[in-house]
Design a protein around this motif. Structure first.
Motif, short mmCIF file in Angstrom:
data_model
loop_
_atom_site.label_atom_id
_atom_site.label_comp_id
_atom_site.label_asym_id
_atom_site.label_seq_id
_atom_site.Cartn_x
_atom_site.Cartn_y
_atom_site.Cartn_z
N ARG A 385 0.81 -1.22 0.00
CA ARG A 385 0.00 0.00 0.00
C ARG A 385 0.84 1.27 0.00
NH1 ARG A 385 -3.09 -0.73 5.74
NH2 ARG A 385 -3.57 -2.75 4.80
N HIS A 386 2.14 1.15 0.30
CA HIS A 386 3.00 2.32 0.28
C HIS A 386 3.85 2.39 -0.99
CE1 HIS A 386 1.75 3.69 4.18
NE2 HIS A 386 1.93 2.48 4.67
N GLY A 387 3.55 1.52 -1.97
CA GLY A 387 4.17 1.70 -3.28
C GLY A 387 5.10 0.62 -3.76
N PHE A 388 5.03 -0.59 -3.19
CA PHE A 388 5.91 -1.66 -3.62
C PHE A 388 5.85 -1.83 -5.14
CE2 PHE A 388 6.68 -6.06 -4.87
CZ PHE A 388 7.89 -6.31 -4.25
N PRO A 389 6.98 -1.95 -5.85
CA PRO A 389 8.33 -2.12 -5.30
C PRO A 389 9.13 -0.82 -5.14
CG PRO A 389 8.30 -2.67 -7.63
CD PRO A 389 6.91 -2.24 -7.28
N LEU A 390 8.65 0.29 -5.69
CA LEU A 390 9.47 1.51 -5.66
C LEU A 390 8.60 2.75 -5.60
CD1 LEU A 390 12.49 2.46 -6.01
CD2 LEU A 390 11.91 2.89 -8.40
N ARG A 391 8.99 3.69 -4.75
CA ARG A 391 8.27 4.95 -4.70
C ARG A 391 9.24 6.11 -4.66
NH1 ARG A 391 4.76 6.34 0.25
NH2 ARG A 391 4.28 8.08 -1.11
N VAL A 392 8.73 7.29 -4.97
CA VAL A 392 9.56 8.48 -4.95
C VAL A 392 9.22 9.31 -3.72
CG1 VAL A 392 10.14 10.59 -6.19
CG2 VAL A 392 9.65 8.51 -7.45
N LEU A 393 10.25 9.88 -3.10
CA LEU A 393 10.03 10.81 -2.00
C LEU A 393 10.67 12.12 -2.38
CD1 LEU A 393 10.77 8.02 0.41
CD2 LEU A 393 8.68 9.38 0.60
N ILE A 394 9.87 13.16 -2.42
CA ILE A 394 10.40 14.49 -2.72
C ILE A 394 10.16 15.33 -1.47
CG2 ILE A 394 10.33 16.47 -4.27
CD1 ILE A 394 9.27 14.64 -6.43
N PRO A 395 11.19 15.44 -0.61
CA PRO A 395 11.01 16.13 0.66
C PRO A 395 10.56 17.56 0.40
CG PRO A 395 13.10 14.98 0.61
CD PRO A 395 12.56 14.93 -0.78
N GLY A 396 9.63 18.02 1.22
CA GLY A 396 9.19 19.40 1.09
C GLY A 396 7.93 19.55 0.26
N ARG A 397 7.48 18.45 -0.34
CA ARG A 397 6.28 18.50 -1.17
C ARG A 397 5.17 17.69 -0.50
NH1 ARG A 397 6.86 21.53 -6.07
NH2 ARG A 397 9.07 21.96 -6.12
N TYR A 398 3.93 18.08 -0.73
CA TYR A 398 2.83 17.30 -0.19
C TYR A 398 2.82 15.90 -0.81
CZ TYR A 398 0.82 21.28 2.23
OH TYR A 398 0.63 22.31 3.11
N GLY A 399 2.16 14.98 -0.11
CA GLY A 399 2.12 13.57 -0.49
C GLY A 399 1.82 13.32 -1.96
N GLU A 400 0.90 14.10 -2.52
CA GLU A 400 0.48 13.91 -3.91
C GLU A 400 1.66 13.97 -4.88
OE1 GLU A 400 -1.99 17.28 -5.01
OE2 GLU A 400 -0.56 18.68 -4.13
N GLU A 401 2.76 14.64 -4.47
CA GLU A 401 3.93 14.72 -5.34
C GLU A 401 5.01 13.71 -4.94
OE1 GLU A 401 3.35 19.11 -7.18
OE2 GLU A 401 4.52 19.06 -5.35
N ASN A 402 4.58 12.65 -4.27
CA ASN A 402 5.46 11.55 -3.87
C ASN A 402 4.92 10.25 -4.45
OD1 ASN A 402 7.38 12.49 -1.21
ND2 ASN A 402 5.67 13.81 -1.73
N PRO A 403 5.06 10.04 -5.76
CA PRO A 403 4.38 8.90 -6.38
C PRO A 403 4.83 7.53 -5.85
CG PRO A 403 5.71 10.11 -7.99
CD PRO A 403 5.75 10.89 -6.72
N LYS A 404 3.84 6.66 -5.70
CA LYS A 404 4.09 5.27 -5.29
C LYS A 404 4.06 4.39 -6.55
CE LYS A 404 0.45 5.61 -2.14
NZ LYS A 404 -0.34 5.22 -0.93
#
Ligand SMILES: Nc1nc2c(c(=O)[nH]1)N[C@H]1C(S)=C(S)[C@@H](COP(=O)(O)O)O[C@H]1N2
Ligand SMILES: [Mo]
Length: 543
Positions: A385-404
């Protein structure tokens, strides 16, 4: 005595001479065409359900939903969510499914008009014109679906890459509509009244007719039951954890949120369950050299780990759609360097996920935020549910800009839209926020003894410099003690010991100062569409 065969021949000759009046023919078609349409619709629904649950191929109903959601603005989106709550996703999808079945019924008439079968007929095999009509139906419907839903076809919930997913989803549409047209053609033919020909006894003709109609009825009932079963199977996989965010026990938020407690937000009715044999990460577009990685190859890349806090743009001030994990993976910078960096003209980076989610941002802005492509969360492989196998984290941006569930990274010269960008949600640096976790709101505080006021504060990758607390509705402020943050990109925990000496009602507030020295604004703003602002406020009674 006449022989039986002569008898039959006479019957046959009499029967073939019966031609229905125009009115009678029309009435029969009007009745039987939608019946065939219903059987065909349900046959198509069963096909799409099997393809969906068995091969991860999106159904036309979901493609339609995704298409519509990208073409409405945030206001309409929120009204829709509220109208259908608590079934915000399954409600509209069920209506779309019913609408599609109804459309299939209605199209039965169009088929009858074009196929133009002269009544009564004699056999069960469709004539050339009927086959052609059915083929034209398949072609027209599949073409329309593929053109209209082109941008949505890239999804496959078992993790196919963008190219394969597009092909497979398109073939899925062809299969759904081919089954529809085939059943329509055969069922309509089967239902139409027949006359005897070539010496077949009338009783035999009638018995066959009865059997054929019973067959169509049984097919309709069977596919109807199949539809119900598939809908049930679908609902069993339903992402009911969407918006899930438990309160910290005893008001003490742990600095790292355990995976099972991390908030979840998803656009999907059913989240992807990626098969790593099918999945690849592709790096394409305006890079030095493009490339692709299997799940195993990915993990050979140099990796780092960092605490990063995620916050959904739908998080209210004081809300719980915010959590922190230690994420491990390769930095975007390292990965791009491995591919020869960006070519001139590469001004945007766009991410595609296996659920069809797309998100793009200006490349230089993103690189400055040191994004991480993570395959581990708190030492575990990413949970599904958190994006297996790979997700992006862009610190400083709201969740919507952290694709799973990311499968493709494209460097491009233009902005690429996506669900929330198209709807018009804010995209930019997240607002400084704070939360009071204890004491509990509307609770009792003991007069004359020390009560710790505590909570969290977060300002994305700007970090937190200071947190202040007020117990008199914002007239005076005290400086809270901060625990050192786990990283520049993580929230801080704060506390301030309060010893109230007067009984009564108190209004508690907090405000944070970010790493640049800017104080959290007191100006209230709701979450939609720009993200919430203002101080967290709670009331307590001292007694
Ligand atoms: N592919 C994909 N990525 C996505 C989403 C999604 O629905 N699909 N939802 C986004 C939103 S709105 C948020 S708030 C975060 C939530 O991440 P989490 O569920 O791991 O907390 O994921 C983001 N990334
Ligand atoms: Mo979100």
């Amino acid at each position: 005595m006449q022989t039986t065969s002569t008898d039959l021949a006479q019957h046959a000759m009499v029967s073939t001479r019966v031609l229905y009046s125009r009115l009678r023919s029309i009435l029969i078609s009007i009745l039987l065409a939608p019946a065939a349409g219903l059987a065909a619709s349900l046959g198509a629904v069963v096909t799409m359900g099997v393809l969906r649950l068995g091969l991860g191929i999106p159904t036309p109903v979901e493609l339609f939903g995704d298409f519509v959601l990208k073409h409405i603005d945030v206001g309409t989106f929120i009204r829709l969510l509220e109208r259908f709550a608590p079934h915000s996703k399954t409600g509209p999808l069920s209506l779309a499914l019913l609408g599609m079945i109804a459309l299939g019924v209605v199209l039965g008439w169009l088929y009858a008009v074009i196929a133009l079968v002269k009544l009564p007929t004699s056999g069960y095999r469709p004539a050339r014109r009927e086959w052609l009509t059915a083929s034209a139906f398949t072609l027209a419907m599949a073409t329309l679906g593929i053109v209209l839903f082109w941008d949505e076809l890239r999804q496959n919930l078992f993790g196919l890459t963008v190219g394969w997913a597009t092909l497979v989803s398109a073939l899925g549409l062809v299969a759904d509509f081919a089954i529809y047209a085939l059943v329509l053609c055969l069922a309509y033919r089967a239902l139409l009244p027949k006359v005897a020909r070539n010496g077949v006894a009338v009783v035999v003709v009638q018995r066959r007719q009865w059997l054929a109609r019973a067959g169509v009825a049984a097919l309709t009932l069977g596919t109807g039951a199949g539809t119900l079963g598939l809908v049930q199977g679908y609902l069993q996989e339903y992402a009911s954890y969407d918006g899930f965010s438990p309160a910290p026990p005893n008001g003490f938020t742990p600095p790292i949120t355990p995976n099972s407690e991390h908030y979840v937000v998803t656009q999907n009715t059913i989240d992807p369950t990626v098969n790593t044999d099918l999945w690849r990460l592709e790096i394409v577009g305006l890079v030095g050299t493009s490339g692709s990685y299997t799940y195993a190859e990915l993990q050979q890349l140099p990796s780092t780990s960092r605490a990063i806090t995620l916050e959904c743009i739908a998080n209210e001030v004081g809300g719980r759609l915010m959590s922190t994990a230690i994420w491990q993976g390769v930095t975007l910078r390292t990965l791009l360097e491995k591919h020869g960096g960006a070519q001139v003209g590469a001004s945007y980076i766009a991410f595609s996920s296996v659920d069809g989610y797309t998100m793009s941002l200006p490349l230089n802005e993103v690189l400055a935020e040191e994004p991480l492509l993570a395959w581990q969360m708190n030492g575990q492989p990413l949970p599904y549910r958190h994006g297996f196998p790979l997700r992006v984290l862009i610190p400083g941006r709201y969740g919507e800009e952290n694709p799973k569930w990311v499968t493709r990274i494209v460097l491009t010269d233009h902005f690429v839209g996506g669900l929330y960008a198209d709807q018009g949600w804010y995209h930019g640096f997240l607002h400084t926020t704070s939360r009071i976790d204890r004491p509990a709101p509307d609770g009792q505080v003991v007069l004359g003894s020390v009560t710790e006021i505590g909570g969290i504060a977060f300002a994305g990758n700007r970090g937190i410099q200071q947190v202040e607390v007020s117990v008199d509705g914002g007239l005076t402020w005290q400086i809270a003690t901060l625990q050192p943050a786990l990283s520049q990109d993580a929230w801080v925990l704060w506390a301030w010991p309060w010893k109230p000496t007067l009984a009564g009602a108190y209004t508690l507030m907090a405000r944070a100062t970010d790493g640049t020295g800017a104080v959290q604004t007191s100006q209230k703003q709701g979450t939609v569409p720009n993200g919430a602002k203002g101080y967290p406020v709670i009331q307590v009674t001292v007694a």
